[in-house]
Write a protein that holds these residues in place. Structure first.
Motif, mmCIF file in Angstrom:
data_model
loop_
_atom_site.group_PDB
_atom_site.id
_atom_site.type_symbol
_atom_site.label_atom_id
_atom_site.label_comp_id
_atom_site.label_asym_id
_atom_site.label_seq_id
_atom_site.Cartn_x
_atom_site.Cartn_y
_atom_site.Cartn_z
ATOM 1 N N TRP A 75 -1.362 -0.283 -3.833
ATOM 2 C CA TRP A 75 -2.578 -0.122 -3.411
ATOM 3 C C TRP A 75 -2.878 1.165 -2.592
ATOM 4 N N ASP A 76 -4.037 1.639 -2.639
ATOM 5 C CA ASP A 76 -4.247 2.795 -2.062
ATOM 6 C C ASP A 76 -5.260 2.568 -0.724
ATOM 7 N N ALA A 77 -5.209 3.465 0.175
ATOM 8 C CA ALA A 77 -6.060 3.230 1.468
ATOM 9 C C ALA A 77 -5.892 1.831 1.891
ATOM 10 N N GLY A 78 -4.578 1.590 2.075
ATOM 11 C CA GLY A 78 -4.343 0.363 2.937
ATOM 12 C C GLY A 78 -4.440 0.539 4.343
ATOM 13 N N GLU A 79 -4.260 1.849 4.726
ATOM 14 C CA GLU A 79 -4.499 2.117 6.204
ATOM 15 C C GLU A 79 -5.829 2.104 6.584
ATOM 16 N N TYR A 80 -6.905 2.642 5.526
ATOM 17 C CA TYR A 80 -8.098 2.373 5.807
ATOM 18 C C TYR A 80 -8.820 0.988 5.523
ATOM 19 N N HIS A 139 0.672 -1.278 0.073
ATOM 20 C CA HIS A 139 -0.152 0.019 -0.093
ATOM 21 C C HIS A 139 0.946 1.570 -0.073
ATOM 22 N N ARG A 140 0.488 2.190 -0.469
ATOM 23 C CA ARG A 140 1.248 3.549 -0.854
ATOM 24 C C ARG A 140 0.855 4.582 0.045
ATOM 25 N N ASP A 141 -0.499 4.513 0.597
ATOM 26 C CA ASP A 141 -1.224 5.622 1.508
ATOM 27 C C ASP A 141 -0.329 5.612 2.746
ATOM 28 N N ALA A 142 -0.425 6.597 3.561
ATOM 29 C CA ALA A 142 0.256 6.517 5.058
ATOM 30 C C ALA A 142 -0.554 7.564 5.789
ATOM 31 N N TRP A 143 -0.267 7.371 7.052
ATOM 32 C CA TRP A 143 -1.181 8.139 8.042
ATOM 33 C C TRP A 143 -0.424 9.478 8.267
ATOM 34 N N SER A 144 0.826 9.344 8.017
ATOM 35 C CA SER A 144 1.460 10.681 7.943
ATOM 36 C C SER A 144 2.781 10.544 6.845
ATOM 37 N N ALA A 145 3.950 10.845 7.013
ATOM 38 C CA ALA A 145 5.071 10.821 6.123
ATOM 39 C C ALA A 145 5.282 9.336 5.703
ATOM 40 N N GLY A 146 4.881 8.489 6.858
ATOM 41 C CA GLY A 146 5.227 7.066 6.700
ATOM 42 C C GLY A 146 6.455 6.679 5.946
ATOM 43 N N ALA A 147 7.585 7.097 6.540
ATOM 44 C CA ALA A 147 8.923 6.634 6.095
ATOM 45 C C ALA A 147 9.190 5.026 5.991
ATOM 46 N N SER A 148 8.709 4.601 7.121
ATOM 47 C CA SER A 148 8.711 2.927 7.086
ATOM 48 C C SER A 148 7.492 2.194 6.657
ATOM 49 N N ASP A 149 6.568 2.909 7.134
ATOM 50 C CA ASP A 149 5.065 2.312 6.968
ATOM 51 C C ASP A 149 4.446 3.351 6.173
ATOM 52 N N PRO A 150 4.183 3.214 4.879
ATOM 53 C CA PRO A 150 4.722 1.958 3.997
ATOM 54 C C PRO A 150 5.786 2.525 2.986
ATOM 55 N N SER A 151 6.337 3.650 3.056
ATOM 56 C CA SER A 151 7.161 4.215 1.819
ATOM 57 C C SER A 151 8.443 3.404 1.794
ATOM 58 N N SER A 152 8.847 2.515 2.809
ATOM 59 C CA SER A 152 9.992 1.789 2.616
ATOM 60 C C SER A 152 9.384 0.509 1.785
ATOM 61 N N GLY A 153 8.285 0.021 1.705
ATOM 62 C CA GLY A 153 7.825 -0.893 0.801
ATOM 63 C C GLY A 153 7.627 -0.236 -0.505
ATOM 64 N N SER A 154 7.087 1.059 -0.512
ATOM 65 C CA SER A 154 6.925 1.641 -1.984
ATOM 66 C C SER A 154 8.015 1.835 -2.617
#
Ligand code: CA
Ligand code: CA
Ligand code: ZN
Ligand code: ZN
Ligand code: ZN
Ligand code: ZN
Lengths: 700, 700
Positions: B372-377, B328-343
């Motif tokens: 994916w979008d809206a993984g956090e939702y 998933h691509r979306d994050a609650w904030s910057a999300g460097a680890s979750d999920p941007s490391s995966g992105s």
């Protein structure tokens, strides 16, 4: 292996692996000090262990050629009556502050490899480039060279030829200098301010007569192993007999001044006889001089062990079939461009091939990586190895790919067997040319057209004399190619061919080295791994047609008959023309078979059907056999009359011609001798060989 | 394609192409600002154009789920009699000087995705982790939760479960905070001095009840396309009904202080109820408090377009067969680890696959790259896509490979379908572990043993709830794997999950990202391109045996019969045991066929013989079909009783258990209900499915 549907292309993967940084490291290693052949084994050991670290089984193969080293040398002008010396040549290159290569204690003085030991004195004669026609012109001008020391400038023909021509003309010694109009301030700023050859620079060279045979002078045609029988050096026909030395234009200047007013003014013979020292007030005269010249060339000849480093990557499909890629490792000094740029590329190629191996790849055919020793001494390393492996190479040699000086400048140039030209074009189209949007092919075509070449493709001349391709192509009949990025002199064979000079003026960011590595890698991997070899008999037949027409033009020129007389010039090479036509037809048949195989089966021969699979494999093996052995059919086991080591009947390196090659050497000899009968007889003989080749191509 | 004899291994070449520098660039892009689902399309567009630049055909697939966003929120302590407010919670995270991510104007306040809108007031009760047993313990201690605002700490079970458990217990609101003993100064130095969660940090989260169904709450089981019919939100069973908010331990402290002396001291219930704020003088009490708490959670619900970016690399041999890799691509904030490391890893993998394409490679099977979008939702992006493509995935889905947070720490962890474990082990053995001499496998085994796992291999648990694997594995029956380098909290779902924090404490040189990319690439390329798929029915049968034993132990524990009585515990899962045995035998047959194919034909099916070639191709297709569809045989189209979206009968994500998974969910429900008859009946049903699977494996 070149994979089937969906498979990775190993040649492209290899290009990605190659690294400019690694190339820089390699170059810095090889060019870190003088490494004259036979003086140590450090670089051989390093090369071997690098190959082995890449998982490439490697051996060091030693030969024991007869090599010489400088002991004492002198060039002095003196008054023969009074004995008063008016000039002593320095015979050393200057030190350049900040370039350690110019200050290496192992650097050699003025020296010619395989030069004759001697201490001779005579009057000085200037003989321009020392070509056959230059000596004829001197004769016509009434200038005798008998007993003289001949001063010649580098260029047009190989140094060995100049010295031999002087010897034939009766000279007792030869001096060869780099004139600034050819290679020095006449071209541009000199080192260290620019890339060009400075005033003190010496161009060392080999004076071995490769037109007789290359390699060890004492073992013609067989390997100089430790216990091999040897000729008496007095019987070694490849050795020149008069002493010679290279000198700088700084040292040549007082000699030219001593000639002034003596004999004939050079400009009166031809404008082309006047060099570039006119800007220093020199007027070029032929001499003989009033003053005498003493030329001392004391050298020590020894039987010296040399080390070829031979790596071997075994093929999985046709392990006996072999593609050899190589360059010589030894240098006259640091040799950053010649040959270390090529050595750096070879080492990086070994790393990339090792990496391909770790990525799962094996070539279909065996690859030999060869780091030759004693290349500067008349191609000794490659020649002795080919002589030792001649049976294997004649049976299974696919091709030899040489990169001598990979990067001496930025202009791509290549010489090749016609069979390999199309592959080279294809590879050059795959490699980006540094700092441009185009490929090496684009830049090459541009340079080639600018240099006056006609045709839609860049010019590729037949193989010339100064490359380790010689034994493969001329002696073994293995198709060969030699290429690199060329300049036009500058530092070749001098102490100034240094890392500093390369970094400042030749290839600061190593991108030309990278392009050379990519091109070499492309060609090597395609040759070793293409299911269907891309050697082209069609191109060979087309080039042969050009050769015939070119030779016919030469016949017309040289043997211009009296009007209406029955001279040779009215005759064409009728038998050869007929045979060439047969070859062309056969080549088209091979081409059709190849197209058929590609369309109907696919190069991989992967299809669901037993008979079809077997048919495809058999057809493929047959095509590969035919295209790779075509070149062998132009080898006359008896060799050229009077030069038996040289066995190729269509083309030979030519040492007396500026082009560097000689078409139909046996015919050319007969033409030179004006012997029409012999020319006709030899033409029939060669035409018979071409017919044979045509029939061989047709045997499916 | 994985080439035949001598061919390059695309998985290894891919590993060479991947670059730490590119990963850093990608990470810096994705984590450059807050990117909550549905708030803009910039990152989707960037991802798509990057895929397209790699030559990967890409589309943006939109869905329209029902999502909420924060409007206003308040947590305040006040005296219900006087109305005097004694504490207002900040509900914002602090700014850290030098970390711009903490100062992003788009950062959210305290917020729970899919939380209920509401403004509620009640006395405060502390319920530890909010598990089922925690609420039971409160009941046994005589503490009523009715009408209360429940304060719980993060951990053990998902946040959604806690809120639901509070709702079930009669609470009117829920507050969830990160206790420093679990995730904060109790673990080590806090950010920015160290990696751990500082005093102001909020852990945002989803409170959607994935145990009912994940994805859009208004379209259970079908895609939330623009025009799809929708449930009335009041009928959406996956939504919690009481408002909830996350709070920091800084804000939790005054609340805990207000509980002191009220109700039962937590330590009297259990030592495990006491958190880490004791070091600040807090004593943990259950309450209810004397003071009242006002909890305002004003949220705006909207139907919002979300963007899945779907790249497609078409297979050349079996283009309909599909391997999906995603995160998933979306994050609650910057999300460097979750999920941007995966992105970042997914983007770099796209580049490497593109480069493989340029090097000539095509996979045998189609690869889908999914951002994916809206993984956090509640995993909306992946769930809606699977719901839309369910027929294709059930017919031809080979596997789903998820890397959510690729690098949150340095400990490798994985959850997977048993079928994929062996492939994962093999891949982990191919990838070097950063700053060590060993592989990821070595480090993983070491960590796994240190964490108490038995067995010769690293522990791989069944798939848990918090991953985009869910719809693939549980709903579609596609074998799936989820892995990454884990830490233990620290900054998850807070503004401090920033590039600065990753660079300082998590992966300064990006080598863990590189290892994750290599591992993901290995697994993906093997799944897409191995001639014979390495999904392992043998491993599946062996794990099923472990599941059965584990469930039998649970039966023995929960249903301990009176001595000599005819209780359930004396019974084994006899039908399942018999069916498992059949599966084991069948799996061995498949394994034998595979070995036979490898030895006799070679995986490539390249041999000179028509019948043999066809036989091999047919055998290979059959093996691949059987191993890739085994998982589908554990899918009950009717789903689990009461949770119809969840269709896997062997294992399900468990939201109420610390392990995260639930074996034989239908049996477990019966066991929880103490219904022996139902348990027996359901066991027979599941055993029947396993028998079917065993027969399917045997059909050659
Ligand atoms: Ca010899
Ligand atoms: Ca839905
Ligand atoms: Zn050279
Ligand atoms: Zn040289
Ligand atoms: Zn995530
Ligand atoms: Zn998350």
């Amino acid at each position: 292996a070149t994979a089937g549907a969906g498979g990775l292309d190993p040649a492209r993967v290899l290009m990605d692996i190659l690294s400019a940084e690694q190339l820089r490291e390699n170059l810095e290693y090889y060019a870190s000090g003088a490494h004259v052949a036979g003086t140590n084994t450090t670089q051989a050991d390093h090369t071997r262990s690098h190959f082995e670290r890449q998982g490439i089984g490697t051996e060091t193969v030693e030969y024991y050629p007869w090599l010489n080293y400088p002991v004492a040398q002198r060039v002095a002008l003196f008054n023969a009556s009074t004995g008063a010396v008016s000039f002593e040549a320095g015979l050393q290159e200057a030190r350049v502050p900040g370039d350690p290569a110019s200050d290496d204690p192992h650097n050699l003085p003025a020296f010619h490899g395989h030069s004759a030991d001697g201490n001779v004195t005579g009057r000085l004669v200037y003989a321009n480039y020392g070509t056959g026609s230059d000596f004829r012109a001197l004769g016509e001008a009434g200038v005798s060279v008998k007993g003289a020391i001949v001063l010649m400038r580098y260029g047009v023909v190989p140094c060995a030829y100049k010295v031999h021509a002087a010897e034939l003309a009766g000279a007792h010694g030869a001096l060869v200098y780099s004139d600034p109009i050819d290679d020095g301030y006449g071209k541009g700023r000199v080192y260290p301010a620019g890339p060009w050859r400075p005033a003190s620079s010496l161009q060392r060279d080999s004076v071995l007569r490769l037109d007789v045979y290359p390699g060890d002078p004492l073992t013609p045609g067989y390997p100089s192993t430790r216990d091999a029988p040897r000729l008496d050096p007095r019987d070694a026909a490849s050795l020149n007999r008069i002493p010679s030395l290279p000198i700088s234009h700084m040292d040549a200047l007082p000699l030219l001044v001593a000639l002034q007013g003596h004999g004939v003014e050079a400009a009166d013979i031809s404008r082309g006889w006047v060099g570039g020292l006119t800007s220093k007030g020199v007027r070029y005269w032929t001499g003989p001089s009033a003053l005498a010249v003493n030329l001392l060339n004391q050298v020590a000849y020894r039987t010296v062990p040399i080390q070829n480093v031979i790596g071997r990557i075994k093929g999985w499909e046709d392990p006996e079939q072999v593609v050899v890629i190589g360059n010589h490792r030894d240098a006259w000094s640091a040799g950053a461009s010649d040959p270390s740029s090529g050595s750096a590329v070879l080492l990086e190629l070994a790393r990339a091939l090792g990496e391909l191996g770790r990525l799962g790849w094996r070539p279909r055919r065996t690859i030999i990586l060869a780091s030759w020793d004693a290349g500067e001494y008349g191609l000794a390393g490659s020649t002795e190895w080919v002589e030792e492996n001649i049976d294997w190479l004649r049976a299974d040699g696919v091709a030899y790919v040489n990169v001598g000086a990979a990067v001496e400048g930025s202009s791509f140039r290549a010489t090749a067997s016609p069979a390999l030209k199309d592959l080279l074009y294809a590879a050059a189209k795959q490699v980006a040319y540094p700092h441009s949007n185009g490929t090496v092919y684009d830049a090459w075509l541009r340079d080639s057209v600018a240099a006056g070449a006609r045709g839609r493709r860049p010019a590729v001349q037949p193989l010339g004399p100064a490359s380790d391709t010689m034994a493969f192509a001329v002696h073994a009949g293995v198709s060969a190619v030699d290429f690199g990025f060329a300049g036009s002199g500058g530092a070749r064979h001098s102490n100034f061919d240094s890392i500093q000079r390369v970094a400042a003026f030749v290839d600061p960011d190593m991108q030309l080295h990278l392009a050379a590595a990519r091109l070499w890698g492309q060609v090597a991997v395609r040759l070793a791994d293409d299911p269907v070899l891309r050697l082209s008999p069609t191109r060979y037949a087309a080039d042969l047609k050009r050769y015939i027409r070119q030779f016919e033009r030469k016949m017309a020129l040289l043997l211009r008959p009296p009007p209406k007389g029955p001279g040779l010039a009215t005759e064409r090479l009728g038998h050869l023309r007929a045979a060439q036509h047969q070859l062309e037809v056969s080549a088209r048949i091979v081409e059709d078979s190849t197209r058929h195989l590609r369309l109907v089966y696919g190069e991989d021969c992967q299809m669901a059907g037993r008979r079809r699979h077997r048919t495809c494999l058999a057809l493929r093996a047959s095509i590969n056999d035919r295209v790779s052995k075509l070149e062998r059919h132009f080898i006359d086991p008896d060799g050229a009359p009077g030069r038996e080591w040289h066995k190729h009947v269509l083309v030979a390196p030519d040492f007396g011609a500026a082009s560097g090659y000689r078409l139909f050497p046996a015919l050319a000899d007969a033409l030179d001798a004006g012997d029409a009968l012999q020319l006709r007889e030899r033409e029939k003989y060669i035409a018979g060989m071409v017919h044979e080749a045509a029939w061989f191509l047709r045997e499916a």
